[in-house]
Design an enzyme around this catalytic site. Structure first.
Site, mmCIF file in Angstrom:
data_model
loop_
_atom_site.group_PDB
_atom_site.id
_atom_site.type_symbol
_atom_site.label_atom_id
_atom_site.label_comp_id
_atom_site.label_asym_id
_atom_site.label_seq_id
_atom_site.Cartn_x
_atom_site.Cartn_y
_atom_site.Cartn_z
ATOM 1 N N HIS A 179 0.856 -1.193 0.000
ATOM 2 C CA HIS A 179 0.000 0.000 0.000
ATOM 3 C C HIS A 179 0.888 1.237 0.000
ATOM 4 O O HIS A 179 1.644 1.473 0.948
ATOM 5 C CB HIS A 179 -0.939 -0.004 1.212
ATOM 6 C CG HIS A 179 -2.032 -1.016 1.103
ATOM 7 N ND1 HIS A 179 -2.603 -1.634 2.199
ATOM 8 C CD2 HIS A 179 -2.676 -1.526 0.015
ATOM 9 C CE1 HIS A 179 -3.550 -2.472 1.786
ATOM 10 N NE2 HIS A 179 -3.602 -2.424 0.462
ATOM 11 N N GLU A 380 0.421 -4.461 11.278
ATOM 12 C CA GLU A 380 0.011 -3.064 11.161
ATOM 13 C C GLU A 380 0.851 -2.288 12.175
ATOM 14 O O GLU A 380 0.693 -2.461 13.384
ATOM 15 C CB GLU A 380 -1.485 -2.896 11.449
ATOM 16 C CG GLU A 380 -2.408 -3.564 10.439
ATOM 17 C CD GLU A 380 -2.514 -2.817 9.117
ATOM 18 O OE1 GLU A 380 -1.922 -1.729 9.001
ATOM 19 O OE2 GLU A 380 -3.184 -3.328 8.199
#
Length: 423
Positions: A179, A380
């Site tokens: 991403h 994350e």
């Protein structure tokens, strides 16, 4: 108007080549909202489908859920009215998102900076990261080899490194930057490479000696470049679909593709692509893993993302548990505890479906289910779920964030070794 022009010049001069035509987020606000009724959830599900002026960081799903939403300046009045009318609990986390982007761009060193100046107090262009990798290969020729998966949609190389060359060693694969806007992920990947080569910590040295490492800091190079040159909040690759661009590469893998938590609409941030494995970047990584998983004995797969401080394992598409769920849960909890002991930060561990939100077609699920890699996690990284920065993490947080990630990986690998996963 003078202030607007000055901001453009400052960002442009501030080391972002071709900074003209930059998306701006002046007076965009970040709201953190809580859903207390089904009516509120349905309202916001409809709102996300209807509006391109609201950037949802996740989807409205369940009662008690908190969700961050980036709201365009011209929608602030409407959005605030909606919150009051439907009585949603909420906080405003940021009143001018562009200020955070401007600060972040001032933390970028020029694209042509000498690779010897690479550090973990700044963010770096793709070209600089690759130059640094080449420099490290020249400095440590017996330990590090630069690899190239091939080119991306727009012809950029997808480069990584192999650290270690003991044919008897099992291997660990780290994928980062899928991403584009999650800059902390490539920075963390290069930190890990550097630590494997230079750390004085015996525990890290043991990792470098006893395992081979494949680290690809930026598996979405087109998107990463675009965040520096045009839109700091870009997420997808840069494939063209008529009037819009981009596939969410972490929804494009051929494992329960587009079954949940993804979109068939090319305008959405989680567009899964026209078909499973349609994207060049996806194909490059699949080919690399398939060609090396047995030959190089790859037994661990780590995917680095931000943000929310979570250590997650398969699956993303279903509540069904993987066969080694108990082990992965145990290793994840040990890693979370190790981070807590190191920095005081809280990282949540669990399977992806239950921990963050349902999603399908992810690289981690594919690596575990299709490539057969038993130890698979998605990290994350910082900040917390209600971060005021979203993906615009300040550079001062690079080193501690990357250190947390390495500590978590080390803890997982050590715990898995005790259970015989690397025999």
């Amino acid at each position: 108007m003078a202030t607007y022009g000055t901001n453009i010049e400052r960002v442009s001069e501030n080391n972002c080549a071709g900074a003209k035509d930059q998306a701006r987020y002046d007076y965009y606000r970040i709201y953190n909202v809580q859903f207390d009724t089904e009516e509120q959830i349905k309202l916001f599900q409809k709102l996300e489908e209807q509006s391109d002026s609201l950037t949802f960081i996740g989807h409205a799903r369940e009662i008690g859920q908190k969700l961050s939403i980036l709201v365009a300046a011209h929608r602030v009045a409407d959005f605030s009215d909606l919150l009051e009318t439907y009585k949603l609990q909420h906080r405003v986390l940021t009143y001018n998102f562009q200020e955070k982007i401007d600060r972040n761009m001032r933390e970028v060193l020029p694209e042509d900076v000498d690779a010897s100046e690479y550090d973990w107090q700044h963010f770096f262009h793709l070209k600089t990261i690759y130059n640094w990798m080449d420099r490290m290969a020249a400095k440590y020729p017996d330990q590090l080899t630069v690899l190239n998966m091939g080119t991306s949609t727009q012809g950029n190389d997808i480069k990584g490194v192999k650290v270690g060359n003991n044919a008897a060693n099992k291997a660990i694969f780290i994928e980062s930057g899928i991403h584009a806007r999650e800059w902390i992920a490539p920075a963390t990947a290069t930190y890990i490479i550097n630590e494997l080569l230079t750390s004085m910590d015996e525990r890290v040295q043991s990792l470098a000696i006893n395992y081979n490492w494949f680290v690809f800091p930026c598996v979405n190079p087109d998107g990463y470049k675009y965040t520096f040159e045009h839109d700091r909040m870009w997420r997808k690759n840069r494939q063209l679909f008529g009037t819009c661009r981009g596939v969410d590469l972490n929804r494009n893998y051929p494992d329960h593709w587009n079954s949940t938590g993804s979109s068939s609409d090319p305008t959405r941030y989680d567009f899964a692509g026209p078909s499973a494995g349609s994207e060049v970047e996806t194909q490059r990584l699949i080919e690399f893993i398939r060609g090396n998983v047995e030959k190089e004995q790859i037994r661990t797969y780590i995917s680095l993302h931000s943000y929310s401080q979570m250590l997650m394992f398969p699956y993303g598409y279903t509540k069904e548990h993987v066969s080694n769920y108990d082990d992965l849960q145990e290793f994840g909890k040990k890693a979370s505890a190790a981070i807590k002991a190191e920095s005081g930060r809280d990282y949540v561990s669990g399977n992806l479906y239950e921990t963050i939100y349902p999603s399908s077609g992810g690289s981690m699920d594919w690596a575990h289910a299709e490539a057969g890699i038993p130890i698979a996690y998605t990290f994350e990284l910082r900040g917390p779920p209600d971060s005021q920065d979203l993906f615009i993490l300040p550079a001062v947080e690079i080193q501690p964030t990357a250190s947390e990630a390495l500590t978590a990986i080390r803890t997982i690998v050590e715990a898995a070794a005790e259970k015989g996963y690397y025999k």
